[in-house]
Design a protein around this motif. Structure first.
Motif, short mmCIF file in Angstrom:
data_model
loop_
_atom_site.label_atom_id
_atom_site.label_comp_id
_atom_site.label_asym_id
_atom_site.label_seq_id
_atom_site.Cartn_x
_atom_site.Cartn_y
_atom_site.Cartn_z
N ALA A 337 1.03 -1.32 0.14
CA ALA A 337 -0.05 0.02 0.07
C ALA A 337 0.86 1.12 0.06
N ILE A 338 1.83 1.29 0.95
CA ILE A 338 2.83 2.41 0.88
C ILE A 338 3.46 2.54 -0.48
N VAL A 339 4.01 1.43 -1.21
CA VAL A 339 4.51 1.58 -2.46
C VAL A 339 3.51 2.05 -3.49
N VAL A 340 2.36 1.37 -3.46
CA VAL A 340 1.29 1.99 -4.60
C VAL A 340 1.35 3.33 -4.20
N GLN A 341 0.92 4.04 -2.98
CA GLN A 341 0.61 5.12 -2.91
C GLN A 341 1.84 6.01 -3.49
N GLY A 342 3.06 5.55 -3.15
CA GLY A 342 4.21 6.57 -3.40
C GLY A 342 4.27 6.60 -5.01
N LEU A 343 3.94 5.35 -5.80
CA LEU A 343 4.11 5.50 -7.18
C LEU A 343 2.99 6.19 -7.70
N ALA A 344 1.87 6.19 -7.25
CA ALA A 344 0.66 7.16 -7.69
C ALA A 344 0.82 8.69 -7.56
N ASN A 345 1.53 8.91 -6.49
CA ASN A 345 1.72 10.37 -6.20
C ASN A 345 3.15 10.69 -6.72
N ASP A 346 3.85 9.83 -7.26
CA ASP A 346 5.19 10.25 -7.81
C ASP A 346 6.33 10.65 -7.05
N ASP A 347 6.00 9.99 -5.77
CA ASP A 347 6.95 10.54 -4.70
C ASP A 347 7.92 9.26 -4.30
N LEU A 348 7.76 8.21 -5.16
CA LEU A 348 8.84 7.24 -4.82
C LEU A 348 10.13 7.50 -5.61
N LYS A 349 11.21 7.79 -4.88
CA LYS A 349 12.44 7.79 -5.71
C LYS A 349 13.32 7.00 -5.37
N GLY A 350 14.61 6.69 -5.93
CA GLY A 350 15.54 5.86 -5.82
C GLY A 350 15.34 4.34 -6.27
N SER A 351 16.48 3.41 -6.12
CA SER A 351 16.58 2.40 -6.74
C SER A 351 15.65 1.31 -5.97
N VAL A 352 15.16 0.15 -6.91
CA VAL A 352 14.61 -0.90 -6.25
C VAL A 352 15.43 -1.43 -5.03
N ARG A 353 16.52 -1.60 -5.22
CA ARG A 353 17.51 -2.18 -4.25
C ARG A 353 17.23 -1.47 -2.96
N ASN A 354 17.45 -0.13 -2.98
CA ASN A 354 17.24 0.71 -1.88
C ASN A 354 15.86 0.55 -1.22
N HIS A 355 14.84 0.41 -1.77
CA HIS A 355 13.44 0.20 -1.19
C HIS A 355 13.64 -0.95 -0.63
N LEU A 356 13.97 -2.06 -1.21
CA LEU A 356 14.02 -3.48 -0.67
C LEU A 356 14.67 -3.38 0.78
N LEU A 357 15.88 -2.71 0.64
CA LEU A 357 16.93 -2.95 1.91
C LEU A 357 15.97 -2.01 2.88
N LYS A 358 15.62 -1.06 2.70
CA LYS A 358 14.79 -0.08 3.61
C LYS A 358 13.63 -1.11 4.28
N GLU A 359 12.88 -1.82 3.27
CA GLU A 359 11.80 -2.56 3.88
C GLU A 359 12.30 -3.80 4.67
N MET A 360 13.49 -4.35 4.22
CA MET A 360 13.91 -5.33 5.12
C MET A 360 14.37 -4.96 6.44
N LEU A 361 14.98 -3.88 6.50
CA LEU A 361 15.47 -3.41 7.89
C LEU A 361 14.29 -3.16 8.66
N LEU A 362 13.11 -2.48 7.99
CA LEU A 362 11.80 -1.92 8.90
C LEU A 362 11.11 -3.29 9.26
N ALA A 363 11.28 -4.38 8.60
CA ALA A 363 10.42 -5.60 8.73
C ALA A 363 11.19 -6.32 9.96
N LEU A 364 12.52 -6.37 9.77
CA LEU A 364 13.50 -6.84 10.80
C LEU A 364 13.38 -6.34 12.20
N LEU A 365 13.38 -4.92 12.42
CA LEU A 365 12.98 -4.05 13.71
C LEU A 365 11.51 -4.69 13.96
N ASN A 366 10.66 -4.23 13.21
CA ASN A 366 9.00 -4.73 13.54
C ASN A 366 8.83 -6.32 14.15
#
Length: 450
Positions: A337-366
């Motif tokens: 949902a966060i990714v789709v919203q970012g794509l819809a609003n054209d707010d999602l910047k950076g590479s796919v790898r960076n987004h996956l790394l950020k999500e992995m760190l967030l998921a590890l913490l949670n």
């Protein structure tokens, strides 16, 4: 201004006035309401009553009422009007709204209605708009605007603007064109008023102006207007000639329609439907995703079947299966949902790898925080530390995998020009349920040594 509220009592009073043929009283009552409020009233009346109301009121108001009415009700009302009556309504509308209504008419009636429009220039503009795709800039634009030639003097400019403004409901901007009709810029009203009457427009206009091509998608136009806070934006053809403008009210409709579509796709509805649609239409829209959910559930059951011996020895694992599946689905939907919203609003910047790394760190913490809570609960409840550890570690891995899937799938679909909204809801939930169950029992098997 007090917001309009349509009550059952008011609706019944209007119906009674129609039934009794009290036209004067009905006309007096309708004068007090905004045309959008009258459209809301017409949507609640039956077709005959709505038609009676439209025929009774003045065309200058009923044209706006028709434009605001629900499509299904409007289509039914138009069937009860003659081609000449429809043409009379369209003559009072801006070209973009008139073209939208024309598109709803049966093909055999379109030509007849257009031929009945007395203002031939207006009819020509409507026909011109019909050749564009509905959700393109050309399909959204209106022909009504104020434009001036760069070679005109201020005196000529003011004279021409007065003549043009008579056909424009609201003047958002004054556009400047050359002798070939190509958009050159915009004119500031302040600069126009303070300039000498003999000054040429080319000496005072502002060259910088945002514009879109006729073939630009409506969603892209919405992003541009939202980004720059524009009330209107000019539309140019392939060679840069000014052909129309899009106003904010049309873009709001585009944004609402896109939001509705994405919400339905996220909920597992594969086509645009409304609450009043038939059971068959609603079934066709929902059934594909429900079948996907069924297949996902059967797959999860089959996976559990392969671990039957382990479940029989450690029955507590079975009790936590819904929790693991639910957490996998929830995390996946949150991430997508966060990714789709970012794509819809054209707010999602950076590479796919960076987004996956950020999500992995967030998921590890949670996952780590949730796993600690689950470990303590299970250990206290069952007193088996190894089993509690296996369930908790499984939860961490499941959350990480679900987060990565929820992030990657929308990005993958977007790269291939597929609407990423399809990734949310049942698709992500079902896939994560399957992977979650598989990971859960596999890790439990490894730790418990079964």
């Amino acid at each position: 201004m007090t917001p309009f509220k349509l009550t059952d009592e008011l609706l019944e009073e209007i119906r009674q006035l129609i039934a009794d043929g009290k036209d004067a009283g009905l006309q007096t009552m309708m004068k007090e309401f905004h045309y959008a409020d009258v459209a809301e009233i017409a949507d609640e009346l039956d077709v005959e009553e709505a038609t009676y109301l439209i025929k009774l009121l003045d065309s200058e108001k009923t044209s706006d009422i028709l434009a605001e009415m629900h499509e299904d009700i409007r289509e039914a009302v138009l069937k009860n009007l003659t081609a000449k009556e429809i043409a009379g309504e369209l003559s009072e509308l801006d070209t973009d709204d008139a073209a939208d209504i024309i598109n709803e008419l049966p093909k055999e009636l379109v030509q007849e209605v257009i031929s009945e429009i007395e203002d031939r220039e207006h009819a020509k503009d409507i026909v011109d708009l019909l050749r564009y795709e509905e959700n393109s800039a050309g399909g959204l634009m209106a022909k009504e605007l104020v434009k001036v030639n760069e070679n005109w003097t201020v005196t000529t400019c003011v004279k021409e603007m007065r003549a043009q403004a008579e056909n424009v409901t609201r003047v958002h901007s004054i556009y400047v064109v050359d002798d070939e009709g190509k958009l050159k810029g915009r004119l500031s009203l302040k600069d126009l008023l303070t300039a000498s009457t003999k000054t040429h427009i080319k000496d005072v206009y502002i060259a910088k102006v945002d514009a879109v091509n006729v073939n630009e998608k409506g969603e892209e136009v919405a992003k541009i207007m939202s980004k720059y806070d524009l009330e209107a934006i000019p539309v140019v053809d392939e060679i840069g000639r000014l052909v129309g403008r899009i106003t904010i009210d049309d873009i709001v409709d585009v944004i609402r329609e896109e939001a509705d579509k994405d919400y339905q796709m996220a909920a597992g509805i594969s086509q645009d439907v409304e609450v009043n649609d038939s059971i068959w239409i609603l079934t066709r829209a929902r059934l594909p995703w429900l079948i996907l959910g069924l297949l996902g559930g059967l797959s999860a059951a089959a996976i559990m079947g392969t671990f039957e011996d382990m479940i029989s020895k450690h029955a507590v694992l079975f009790f936590f299966t819904p929790l693991i599946a639910a957490m996998a689905g929830n995390v996946g939907v949150q991430s997508s949902a966060i990714v789709v919203q970012g794509l819809a609003n054209d707010d999602l910047k950076g590479s796919v790898r960076n987004h996956l790394l950020k999500e992995m760190l967030l998921a590890l913490l949670n996952g780590f925080i949730l796993a600690i809570l689950l470990l303590l609960f299970t250990w206290i409840w069952k007193g088996a530390f190894t089993t509690a550890l296996a369930i908790s570690l499984s939860l961490v891995v499941v959350i990480v995998v679900a987060g990565l899937i929820g992030t990657f799938i929308p990005l993958f679909l977007h790269k291939r020009n597929i609407d990423p909204a399809i990734a949310t809801g049942p698709f992500i939930t079902t896939s994560n349920d399957i992977f979650g169950i598989l990971i859960y029992f596999w890790i439990a098997k490894m730790i418990l040594g079964i």
